[in-house]
Design an enzyme around this catalytic site. Structure first.
Site, short mmCIF file in Angstrom:
data_model
loop_
_atom_site.label_atom_id
_atom_site.label_comp_id
_atom_site.label_asym_id
_atom_site.label_seq_id
_atom_site.Cartn_x
_atom_site.Cartn_y
_atom_site.Cartn_z
N GLU A 33 -6.04 -7.91 -0.96
CA GLU A 33 -6.25 -8.00 0.36
C GLU A 33 -7.87 -7.51 0.39
OE1 GLU A 33 -4.16 -5.58 2.94
OE2 GLU A 33 -2.44 -6.10 2.50
N GLU A 81 0.41 -1.31 0.08
CA GLU A 81 -0.23 0.27 0.16
C GLU A 81 1.53 1.10 0.14
OE1 GLU A 81 -3.03 -0.19 3.21
OE2 GLU A 81 -4.53 -1.79 1.68
#
Ligand code: GAL
Length: 999
Positions: free
Chosen positions: A305, A209
């Site tokens: 995710e 991320e």
């Protein structure tokens, strides 16, 4: 000093190591051509050195030429410090229909010091990857270097917090450390890639991320460096990055891959709220319109995710004090099904459920935002039980394999249900002409409606559907049911294959769902309803056998003839019935089992089928097996079986459930108080002198210094003691101690041996409260003694909890921990004395088995009071509840013997309860392993999992509680008991984790 070694001991008689492999891979078409709708692949086993290809096109991953819809669950081996139990979890993944497991590898877990990398014992990543391969699961490896993951410093090692170089950039100092880590971890991963035949590693993630430096070139250089380094280390599988949301960050071409193309995927993460309309990011794929889809048209939709739960914070505000039961009820089975099917409808062909097993942030692993349990409300709970959330996972996972048409879908013409509040997504596989309809009811009330379906022959049929409130399901046309074709079905397919002499197709849904399906049959077949109620009618003109039923338990129909030689057994299962169905592949052919709580392995040998698995109650055993099998073993015992009209072998007697487990009461506690460090005459001459003037921390060094930050002196985890010594009187009213910790940090101070008081950080309002509350100043009034001549000693204990994560890429993991400054206030007429500061954290000699995050700097920890081998016979016998009214640290120890039967998996916990007004906290050690922190007046966690392997289920175990009390009110351990958190007959073989204790 005595060195005692706790050896590996074989404890269980459960499943032997080395379990069933996946079946031989079903080859697809040549890689150069567009892959046909071949059955999805599963890992073909390893060790033979067979090379495999892993590529992709805009629709899906393509493994050896066949499409692989990736259905993955996240699991962190570092959150389960018992390698035997990794196999248990992996087998549960495989049984539940997952094709892959995704793992973070936490740098801090493997590196106690620069240049030191440990991949042994509970850190044996290679063993974990090998188990995944044995279990038949692909692996997605995510070694960071930054991982976030609610672990201390987002996975960065403690020592990295005290180094120069801006993290998460192309700073050369930082990259030097990163390369050292990647070299170490890649040496374990590279030989275990699917591509080289050494294992089942399928994909590899770079960073996590990463949303910093998107436009200024720094980020692109950093990503390019990681890419090049990983490739240079021999990682050849496709790489990817997980964008924090569908922003289109780090798509192919956004950084240099050294001229290489086609081996890098775009992925993104999503954690939608459980309330409101389900999130819909739009279609990802050809024709997609939003963010990442248009930015990365050449790669398949990939959710690296997707929230399969959420984490809770100290105090439990995230789930209103309900703990992870709250996460599991707000993000329940319906939430999961609705989300994952919506993702499928949006072109997502790789999905990873974060978390599928959350586990435990043991020791000093938890980041400030979480407490010990990382249960996450996941489909498999922290005690390793399958919860009701696993059922949709299993249904979807098996469906993706059983319906290969789903691997190549495009959006098709919009379709509207008669009730427009029922949302419909329409997709088509243009090669097979199969159509898929995801229907979703976003309202709070159940709807019954009708919907026109396009069939593969170009026709259309209107079907009735029941849309449960806030739920979703898939309707399909033109798919296989063994050797026949289902023209349409309103029940969701779970699995289908030729098993033995017949085809078997399982279709699932909610209890009470109407089922309407039509089978293409050239002539009228014989249809027998074997169990339950269903109506069959043959339409000769259309060549269709139409079946209607209402889902209730398991309805069975046998269809023979009608132009097809192989009979078809149709099993219509509601959720409860489908939870008891287990599908496996053996080299002799597929196997379907009904009845037990879990089937772990299925191996065919001649006429015998060997099954292993678990029962949680007396259970049926019914088996559909390959041809020629007439004998069934369950957990190595022969089961008497009879043939049934369903073409199965059914056990004559039920399989036994587990026996009642009796747990011992925890008695015989002994107590010893410590904190001798608070006494003025304590010898601190061997402690580290705080003499630094500069620091790499993001926290400002106070004017005049010295640096007091614990990390600058090599103390990275757990408690830190400080002692300031000066001579002469102090002309000031107070001492102001500025300190920083993670959430729930605390500070205790003593002057000349007398307590000054305790200061605590506030309880967070939610898990999102990530900043701002972990720096405080504890101001204590100085006693009159401070104004006296002579030597004075200020002793300070800081429970500094955890380093911050660095999600924002601002070096926040380098925010100081421990004391920041100390000042006498207000300044008096005479200059304040300049103390000499010394500090002490965890002992320098590292515990090689338990690692650096197991203990901090308490006196008892430094002297082995947590270890089983300590002789505590001279300690004071006490009975709980015990009341302590002193400020400081006291230890409580006892031991207990367990006699769990060898073929029983009893998941045990330790439960602490007390009047919540009592202010104390306990660090809990099981056989020397720090398995968590209990804060009595904060919560919400009261039960701590005791993982088998650390726990000896057949022997003596030692518990030690290191208790901090603030002295303000009577406090001390209340009720402490063993709790059974789940008991199954069966289980896996558990080996004790070896330790090398020195006391
Ligand atoms: C994601 C992150 C994970 C974890 C998760 C929340 O954004 O990539 O590491 O922190 O959030 O549990």
């Amino acid at each position: 000093m005595e060195l005692s070694r706790r050896r590996f001991a074989v404890l269980g008689t459960g499943v032997a190591a080395g379990t069933a492999l996946g079946p031989g891979q079903v080859p697809g078409t040549a890689a150069a051509e567009e892959p046909a709708a071949a059955p999805a692949v599963t890992p073909a086993g390893t060790g033979a050195g067979t090379a495999h290809s892993v590529t992709f096109d805009p629709y899906s991953l393509i493994v050896d030429g066949a499409r692989l819809p990736v259905w993955s669950g996240e699991f962190h081996p570092f959150r389960l410090p018992s390698p035997s139990l990794w196999r248990d979890v992996l087998q549960k993944f495989k049984a539940s229909g997952y094709s892959a497991v995704s793992i973070y590898v936490a740098w801090n877990y493997h590196s106690p010091a620069p240049g030191v990398y440990d991949f042994t014992g509970v850190r044996d990543l290679g063993a974990m990857l090998d188990m995944a391969a044995e279990t038949g699961l692909f692996v997605i490896v995510r070694p960071g270097p930054y991982i976030n993951a609610e672990v201390d410093a987002g996975g960065y090692p403690g020592w990295l917090t005290a180094t120069a170089g801006r993290a998460r950039t192309d700073d050369p100092t930082y990259l030097g450390h990163v390369d050292e880590w990647l070299t170490a971890v890649d040496a374990v991963v590279a030989p275990r890639q699917y591509t080289n035949g050494g294992g089942t590693v399928l994909l590899y993630q770079l960073e996590n991320e990463y949303a910093s430096h998107i436009t200024d070139g720094t980020g692109a250089r950093y990503m390019a460096h990681l890419y090049g380094k990983v490739r240079a280390d021999g990682i050849e599988v496709p790489l990817f990055h997980n964008d924090k949301g569908r922003n289109g960050y780090w798509v192919p071409g956004s950084f240099s891959t050294g001229g290489e193309t086609g081996r890098y995927l775009y992925a993104f993460d999503g954690y939608p709220s459980p309330t409101g309309t389900p999130v819909d990011w739009g279609y990802f794929g050809p024709g997609g319109t939003k963010g990442g889809s248009t930015a990365s048209p050449g790669t398949p939709g990939f959710l690296a995710e997707f929230g399969g739960g959420w984490f809770d914070c100290w105090g439990g505000a995230e789930f209103n004090g309900q703990g992870y039961a709250g996460a599991r009820s707000s993000r329940d089975a319906v939430y999961e099904r609705r989300a994952y099917l919506t993702n499928l409808a949006n072109g997502i062909k790789l999905q990873n459920v974060y978390m599928t097993f959350g586990g435990t942030s043991w020791g000093w692993l938890p980041a400030p935002v979480v407490y010990t349990s990382y249960d996450y409300g996941a489909a498999i709970d922290e005690a390793r039980n399958l919860t009701s959330k696993i059922t949709p996972m299993k249904q979807i996972g098996h469906m993706l394999t059983a319906v290969p048409d789903l691997g190549r879908l495009d959006r098709a013409a919009d379709v509207t249900a008669a009730d427009p509040s029922v949302k419909v997504y329409h997709l088509v596989n243009s090669e097979t002409s199969a159509h898929a309809y995801l229907i979703r009811n976003d309202t709070g009330t159940e709807r019954s409606t009708t919907l026109p379906l396009t069939t593969a022959d170009g026709g259309s049929v209107t079907v009735a559907v029941r849309a449960v409130a806030r739920d979703a399901k898939v309707l399909l046309t033109g798919i296989a049911a063994g050797s026949r074709t289902l023209r349409w079905t309103t029940a969701q397919p779970m699995t289908q294959d030729t098993i033995g002499r017949q085809d078997v197709a399982v279709l699932v849904g909610r209890p009470g769902d109407p089922v309407d399906l039509a089978l293409e049959c050239a002539a009228e077949p014989r249809t027998t309803v074997l169990d339950g109620a269903a109506v069959a009618s043959y339409d000769a003109g259309a060549g269709l056998l139409r079946i209607t039923a209402t889902l209730s338990g398991l309805t069975r129909l046998l269809i023979s003839g009608g132009g097809t030689d192989t009979p078809l057994l149709l099993l219509l299962a509601d959720d409860t019935a489908s939870a008891q169905l287990w599908r496996y592949d053996t080299p002799s052919g597929p196997v379907l089992v009904r009845g037990p709580a879990l089937v772990r392995t299925a191996q065919a040998a001649g006429a015998t089928l060997h099954l292993t698995g678990d029962t949680t109650a007396d259970s049926d055993l019914e088996v559909w097996a390959p041809r020629g099998i007439d004998t069934v073993f369950w957990n190595r015992s022969k089961v008497a079986v009879t043939g049934t009209s369903s073409g199965s072998l059914a056990a004559r007697d039920k399989l036994a459930g587990p026996p009642q487990i009796t747990l011992p009461a925890l008695t015989g506690w002994r107590r010893a108080a410590e904190n001798p460090e608070s006494a003025p005459d304590f010898d601190d001459s061997a402690w580290t002198v705080a003499d630094k003037a500069t620091s790499f921390s993001t926290t400002k060094v106070p004017a005049g210094g010295p640096v007091l930050f614990a990390d600058d002196y090599g103390f990275h985890y757990g408690d830190v003691w400080y002692r300031a010594t000066w001579t002469g009187p102090v002309d000031a009213a107070n001492i102001a101690l500025a300190y920083q910790t993670g959430t729930q940090g605390a500070l205790m101070a003593w002057l000349d041996g007398a307590p000054l008081g305790t200061h605590r950080m506030p309880v967070p309002t939610s898990s999102q409260a990530t900043t701002g509350t972990w720096a405080a100043t504890a101001t204590f009034a100085l006693p009159a003694a401070a104004a006296g001549d002579g030597t004075h000693v200020l002793a300070v204990l800081v429970r500094r909890m955890a380093h911050e994560e660095d999600g924002g890429g601002s070096d926040s993991h380098k925010s100081a921990r421990g004391l920041v400054s100390a000042a006498f206030t207000p300044a008096g007429a005479t200059a304040a004395p300049a103390p000499t500061w010394r500090l002490q954290g965890a002992a320098a000699t590292m515990d090689p088995a338990r690692g650096p995050m197991n203990t901090g700097g308490l006196y008892g920890e430094r002297n082995g009071w947590h270890l089983p081998a300590l002789d505590d016979s001279a300690w004071q016998p006490v009975v709980f509840p015990y009341t302590d009214t002193r400020q400081g640290v006291a230890w409580y120890r006892t031991s207990f013997r367990l006699t769990i039967p060898h073929d029983v998996d009893a998941s045990l916990g330790l439960t602490l309860t007390d009047d919540p007004a009592r202010a104390y906290r306990a660090q809990i050690f099981l056989n020397g392993w720090n398995i968590g922190q209990y804060i009595n007046d904060v919560g919400p966690q009261h039960t701590f999992v005791l993982p088998a392997g650390l726990l000896d289920p057949h022997g003596r175990n030692t518990l030690a509680l290191a208790v901090l009390t603030d002295g303000t009110d009577p406090a001390g351990p209340g009720t402490v008991t063993l709790t059974a958190m789940g008991t199954a007959a069966g289980g896996t073989q558990v080996d004790l984790v070896p330790t090398y204790d020195t006391v």
